[in-house]
Motif scaffolding. Structure first.
Motif, PDB file in Angstrom:
ATOM      1  N   GLN A 137       0.844  -1.194   0.000  1.00  0.00           N
ATOM      2  CA  GLN A 137       0.000   0.000   0.000  1.00  0.00           C
ATOM      3  C   GLN A 137       0.882   1.249   0.000  1.00  0.00           C
ATOM      4  O   GLN A 137       1.969   1.259   0.580  1.00  0.00           O
ATOM      5  N   LEU A 138       0.425   2.287  -0.680  1.00  0.00           N
ATOM      6  CA  LEU A 138       1.131   3.562  -0.689  1.00  0.00           C
ATOM      7  C   LEU A 138       0.751   4.359   0.553  1.00  0.00           C
ATOM      8  O   LEU A 138      -0.367   4.253   1.066  1.00  0.00           O
ATOM      9  N   GLY A 139       1.705   5.171   1.021  1.00  0.00           N
ATOM     10  CA  GLY A 139       1.522   5.903   2.259  1.00  0.00           C
ATOM     11  C   GLY A 139       0.598   7.105   2.139  1.00  0.00           C
ATOM     12  O   GLY A 139       0.211   7.521   1.048  1.00  0.00           O
ATOM     13  N   PRO A 140       0.248   7.711   3.292  1.00  0.00           N
ATOM     14  CA  PRO A 140      -0.684   8.857   3.284  1.00  0.00           C
ATOM     15  C   PRO A 140      -0.125  10.087   2.597  1.00  0.00           C
ATOM     16  O   PRO A 140      -0.890  10.945   2.166  1.00  0.00           O
ATOM     17  N   GLU A 141       1.217  10.209   2.504  1.00  0.00           N
ATOM     18  CA  GLU A 141       1.768  11.389   1.842  1.00  0.00           C
ATOM     19  C   GLU A 141       1.420  11.433   0.361  1.00  0.00           C
ATOM     20  O   GLU A 141       1.444  12.509  -0.253  1.00  0.00           O
ATOM     21  N   LEU A 142       1.093  10.281  -0.211  1.00  0.00           N
ATOM     22  CA  LEU A 142       0.698  10.245  -1.621  1.00  0.00           C
ATOM     23  C   LEU A 142      -0.819  10.236  -1.784  1.00  0.00           C
ATOM     24  O   LEU A 142      -1.367  10.954  -2.625  1.00  0.00           O
TER      25      LEU A 142
END
Length: 395
Positions: A137-142
């Motif tokens: 999963q991609l992080g919240p910054e993206l």
């Protein structure tokens, strides 16, 4: 690798930005001059617009004279026409070029970093999927970004989550199918051994072996049906169907199963018109829904089946008095191989088959808990099928 990509993007943006600025400066230098002396000035009233911007305030203003009418004797003695005025430092072209160079470097670096950083993270995430790490999963910054990268990141997380769920479902399928197949096979093997040891037990053993073989056939049929519906190999027919007769036939078989478990099945059929559909697919859908209701309703309780016409469609409602489904699992009931209650037999394909079979006949299926005083007192499944257009009476 991500840093290398950023360097490439940086130099591309830098060269494009700097080449544009350099061309602009060259054009300005070809049009105007820092020298405000009156050596070869354009004719009167022909000065380019904005030329006054480059005049040097530190030098006394001199009226502009047409080149063809210059007479050195008419010029004031205090003005030396051979001297070139020196612009102040804040107007020097080299200072401007230096500022533009620094600005272009900063602009290119920021732009390249803004693009290369999310691209690098997406590349690492895709590499994780390629390495069978399906929970990447991609992080919240993206995903919190409000641009195209944010939208792409959210779509990636959704895709990865669905892929992980599909992989987990397949693994559960292998486990459940192997368990479901192994259990009756093991019982059949035991019964065969008992029949060989005791001929008097052979008749009973053969009856039980036949029952186990029937369960195996039912399981394999369910898996094959779902596989054909999922792959699109089934081409639905659209012929006239008497849905009331179809439902009555399913209920006759389900009533035998209900009676053996001290359960009752109540059937209410209205006089409904024919519909267009595939008999085998609809039979499979209705059978899965009614048999599920009989399975999950407790002993000494009732399953009700009601078929009626509602506006331009037929509605088949199946209600039981079982424990229902936790609200958080309702949206997952049509997911293949999902079971809200793992303590019951089955591999979680019944409602998945019902949904796909119903949709193949242009219908829909809806599930919901039956609530009484904010408590779950049963479960309801509603299958809706459209009437033939020729049977719809317009007002």
């Amino acid at each position: 690798m991500g840093l290398n990509n950023m360097h490439k993007l940086f130099w591309r943006f830098f060269l494009v930005f700097w080449a544009t600025l350099l061309m602009a400066v060259i054009l300005v230098r070809l049009t105007f001059t820092w020298d405000n002396s009156s050596r070869l000035l354009p004719p009167e009233n022909m000065l380019p617009a904005g030329a006054f911007f480059f005049a040097t305030p530190s030098i006394p203003a001199t009226p502009l004279i047409a080149a063809q009418s210059i007479n050195p004797t008419d010029l004031p003695a205090s003005i030396d026409i051979s001297r070139h005025p020196v612009p102040p430092f804040w107007r020097h072209p080299l200072l401007h070029l230096s500022v533009l160079l620094a600005a272009s470097i900063l602009f290119s670096w920021v732009l390249a970093r803004n693009i290369a950083a999310p691209v690098g993270q997406l590349k690492l995430a895709l590499a994780g999927l390629a390495a069978n790490n399906w929970r990447t999963q991609l992080g919240p910054e993206l995903i919190t970004r409000r641009d195209e990268f944010g939208s792409l990141s959210r779509n990636f997380n959704q895709m990865a989550g669905q892929a992980a769920e599909a992989i987990a479902s397949q693994r559960r399928l292998l486990h459940d199918v192997s368990h479901e197949l192994r259990s009756p096979l093991a019982r059949m093997q035991i019964l065969t051994g008992l029949a060989a040891q005791s001929p008097s037990y052979a008749a009973i053993a053969m009856e039980k072996i036949e029952q186990e073989a029937s369960k195996l056939d039912e399981l394999v049929t369910e898996i094959l049906t779902f596989s054909r519906l999922e792959s699109g190999a089934v081409s639905a027919e659209h012929i006239d169907i008497n849905l009331a007769e179809l439902v009555s036939s399913v209920c006759d078989d389900a009533r035998l199963e209900a009676d053996s478990s001290n359960k009752s099945l109540w059937l209410h059929l209205e006089n409904v018109p024919l519909i267009k559909g595939d008999p085998s697919l609809l039979y499979s859908a209705i059978e899965n829904v009614i048999r599920n209701a009989v399975k999950y309703t407790p002993p000494y309780s009732e399953v009700s089946v009601c078929l009626r016409q509602h506006q331009h469609q037929l509605s088949l409602q199946v209600r039981d008095q079982g424990p229902g489904v936790p609200p958080q699992y309702l949206s997952k009931l049509f997911t293949p191989f999902f079971r809200a209650q793992s303590n019951h037999n089955g591999i979680g394909l019944g409602l998945s088959i019902a949904k796909r079979a119903t949709e193949a006949c242009n219908g829909s299926i809806v599930v919901a808990n039956i609530m009484t005083n904010n408590e779950i007192t049963g479960f309801s499944v509603v299958i809706s099928l459209p009437l033939n257009s020729s049977l719809i009476q317009l007002p």
